[in-house]
Structures are given as C-alpha cells and as structure tokens.
Design a protein around this motif. Sequence first.
Motif, PDB file in Angstrom:
ATOM      1  N   ALA A 144      53.545  35.301  35.234  1.00 40.12           N
ATOM      2  CA  ALA A 144      52.693  35.569  36.398  1.00 40.12           C
ATOM      3  C   ALA A 144      52.941  36.975  36.931  1.00 40.12           C
ATOM      4  O   ALA A 144      51.992  37.711  37.255  1.00 40.12           O
ATOM      5  CB  ALA A 144      52.942  34.532  37.485  1.00 40.12           C
ATOM      6  N   LEU A 145      54.224  37.376  37.044  1.00 41.38           N
ATOM      7  CA  LEU A 145      54.540  38.732  37.515  1.00 41.38           C
ATOM      8  C   LEU A 145      54.016  39.783  36.551  1.00 41.38           C
ATOM      9  O   LEU A 145      53.466  40.808  36.977  1.00 41.38           O
ATOM     10  CB  LEU A 145      56.049  38.892  37.706  1.00 41.38           C
ATOM     11  CG  LEU A 145      56.663  38.197  38.918  1.00 41.38           C
ATOM     12  CD1 LEU A 145      58.186  38.320  38.875  1.00 41.38           C
ATOM     13  CD2 LEU A 145      56.115  38.796  40.203  1.00 41.38           C
ATOM     14  N   GLY A 146      54.186  39.538  35.267  1.00 40.21           N
ATOM     15  CA  GLY A 146      53.705  40.480  34.259  1.00 40.21           C
ATOM     16  C   GLY A 146      52.209  40.661  34.331  1.00 40.21           C
ATOM     17  O   GLY A 146      51.693  41.789  34.292  1.00 40.21           O
ATOM     18  N   SER A 147      51.476  39.582  34.459  1.00 41.62           N
ATOM     19  CA  SER A 147      50.017  39.691  34.514  1.00 41.62           C
ATOM     20  C   SER A 147      49.579  40.361  35.808  1.00 41.62           C
ATOM     21  O   SER A 147      48.607  41.130  35.822  1.00 41.62           O
ATOM     22  CB  SER A 147      49.360  38.324  34.363  1.00 41.62           C
ATOM     23  OG  SER A 147      49.614  37.512  35.489  1.00 41.62           O
ATOM     24  N   THR A 148      50.296  40.153  36.899  1.00 42.74           N
ATOM     25  CA  THR A 148      49.965  40.814  38.177  1.00 42.74           C
ATOM     26  C   THR A 148      50.178  42.315  38.065  1.00 42.74           C
ATOM     27  O   THR A 148      49.333  43.113  38.515  1.00 42.74           O
ATOM     28  CB  THR A 148      50.829  40.230  39.316  1.00 42.74           C
ATOM     29  OG1 THR A 148      50.577  38.831  39.408  1.00 42.74           O
ATOM     30  CG2 THR A 148      50.505  40.885  40.650  1.00 42.74           C
ATOM     31  N   LEU A 149      51.313  42.713  37.470  1.00 42.62           N
ATOM     32  CA  LEU A 149      51.590  44.141  37.295  1.00 42.62           C
ATOM     33  C   LEU A 149      50.559  44.798  36.394  1.00 42.62           C
ATOM     34  O   LEU A 149      50.070  45.911  36.674  1.00 42.62           O
ATOM     35  CB  LEU A 149      52.997  44.354  36.742  1.00 42.62           C
ATOM     36  CG  LEU A 149      54.145  44.027  37.694  1.00 42.62           C
ATOM     37  CD1 LEU A 149      55.481  44.127  36.952  1.00 42.62           C
ATOM     38  CD2 LEU A 149      54.120  44.965  38.890  1.00 42.62           C
ATOM     39  N   ILE A 150      50.185  44.161  35.332  1.00 43.53           N
ATOM     40  CA  ILE A 150      49.184  44.712  34.404  1.00 43.53           C
ATOM     41  C   ILE A 150      47.841  44.827  35.106  1.00 43.53           C
ATOM     42  O   ILE A 150      47.143  45.842  34.985  1.00 43.53           O
ATOM     43  CB  ILE A 150      49.088  43.847  33.124  1.00 43.53           C
ATOM     44  CG1 ILE A 150      50.374  44.004  32.310  1.00 43.53           C
ATOM     45  CG2 ILE A 150      47.854  44.224  32.304  1.00 43.53           C
ATOM     46  CD1 ILE A 150      50.469  43.053  31.141  1.00 43.53           C
ATOM     47  N   ARG A 151      47.458  43.809  35.886  1.00 40.28           N
ATOM     48  CA  ARG A 151      46.181  43.830  36.591  1.00 40.28           C
ATOM     49  C   ARG A 151      46.160  44.974  37.613  1.00 40.28           C
ATOM     50  O   ARG A 151      45.164  45.697  37.730  1.00 40.28           O
ATOM     51  CB  ARG A 151      45.925  42.497  37.298  1.00 40.28           C
ATOM     52  CG  ARG A 151      44.510  42.373  37.785  1.00 40.28           C
ATOM     53  CD  ARG A 151      44.116  41.016  38.351  1.00 40.28           C
ATOM     54  NE  ARG A 151      44.911  39.918  37.849  1.00 40.28           N
ATOM     55  CZ  ARG A 151      45.514  38.999  38.629  1.00 40.28           C
ATOM     56  NH1 ARG A 151      45.392  39.058  39.934  1.00 40.28           N
ATOM     57  NH2 ARG A 151      46.213  38.023  38.114  1.00 40.28           N
ATOM     58  N   ARG A 152      47.263  45.179  38.350  1.00 38.03           N
ATOM     59  CA  ARG A 152      47.324  46.277  39.333  1.00 38.03           C
ATOM     60  C   ARG A 152      47.199  47.637  38.646  1.00 38.03           C
ATOM     61  O   ARG A 152      46.519  48.532  39.133  1.00 38.03           O
ATOM     62  CB  ARG A 152      48.629  46.211  40.117  1.00 38.03           C
ATOM     63  CG  ARG A 152      48.630  45.159  41.180  1.00 38.03           C
ATOM     64  CD  ARG A 152      49.895  45.258  42.005  1.00 38.03           C
ATOM     65  NE  ARG A 152      49.919  44.216  43.019  1.00 38.03           N
ATOM     66  CZ  ARG A 152      50.942  43.974  43.795  1.00 38.03           C
ATOM     67  NH1 ARG A 152      52.043  44.689  43.664  1.00 38.03           N
ATOM     68  NH2 ARG A 152      50.888  43.028  44.679  1.00 38.03           N
TER      69      ARG A 152
END
Length: 164
Positions: A144-152
């Motif tokens: 979840a953190l990885g996908s949030t960072l990539i999306r940002r």
Amino acid sequence: MTRRILALLAVVVALLVVGAAPALADFHLVNSVPAAGSTVLETPGEVKIIFDQPVNDVASSVQVTSSGSVYNDGVVTVEGGNTLVQPVRRLSSGNYSVSWTAASGPGAPSTSGKFGFTVSAPADRSAGTGQWIVVGVLAVIVAALGSTLIRRRLDRRNAATPRK
C-alpha cells in the motif's frame, strides 16, 4: 468301601488343587496401550494395561509419572474384565513411567510392575501461523505504501509536464 472313599477324596483334593491354581497364579501383563517401550506421536487420553486374568479396580492401581509429577486424571477402571484403564491429563513430549499393581479382588494376591513409553508430539504448528499472519499484514502495508508513493510521484510528474 474305604478304597472308594479314599479314591473319592483323592479326586476331590485333585480338583480343588487344579481349580485353585489359576486363582493363586500371578497376573501377567499381556499388552499395554501405549505399548511398553514405544514412542507415540500424540498424547494418549488414557493408559490401558491388559492382563491374562480378570482384575478388580478397587484392589488395583495405576500411576503415570514423569519427572516426579503424576499425570493421572481420575480413577482407574476395569474394561472387559482384564484391562485396567487409567485416564491421564494431556502429556507433553517426554518420557513417562507407568507403575501398576493388579489383583482380582480386595485381599487377593497381587502383582505389580512398571514400564515406560515416550511421547514425541510433532512441533506445535499454531505458533508458526501467527508469524505468517504478521508477515502477510506487513506485506500488505508495504504494498500500500509503495503504490501510494508511486502514485504521488506520477501525479507530480504529470503536474509538472505541460499539456499540449
């Protein structure tokens, strides 16, 4: 006539001696569950001791021990006339000793003995289950953190890039 009486007395005495022989004989252990000297993979709920003659629960006893602790759980009973059954508490992995005394009734001649068995329970798998749950939860958090960072990062790149 006296010969007949003597012969009859001899027959009666012989029958009494032959008939009493089994009652005076020692008890012999035939089998046990768990078997003497065996290793079991699951803790037994009871110990059974099978004899070659009928036994009496009031005049008999069984004690299951390990490292000075007694694991009996209730009183000894008789099953099938010749089997002593001693319920036991849950046994963990280790060596256990079974001491027994058997008699056909109160005041009757008794015999006693001792044998051992080992419980080698497989490793408790429930402890490992908790570890896998923690690993799974951590994997979900990292994803979840990885996908949030990539999306940002993608959102910033798209905002910085002029549209045509």
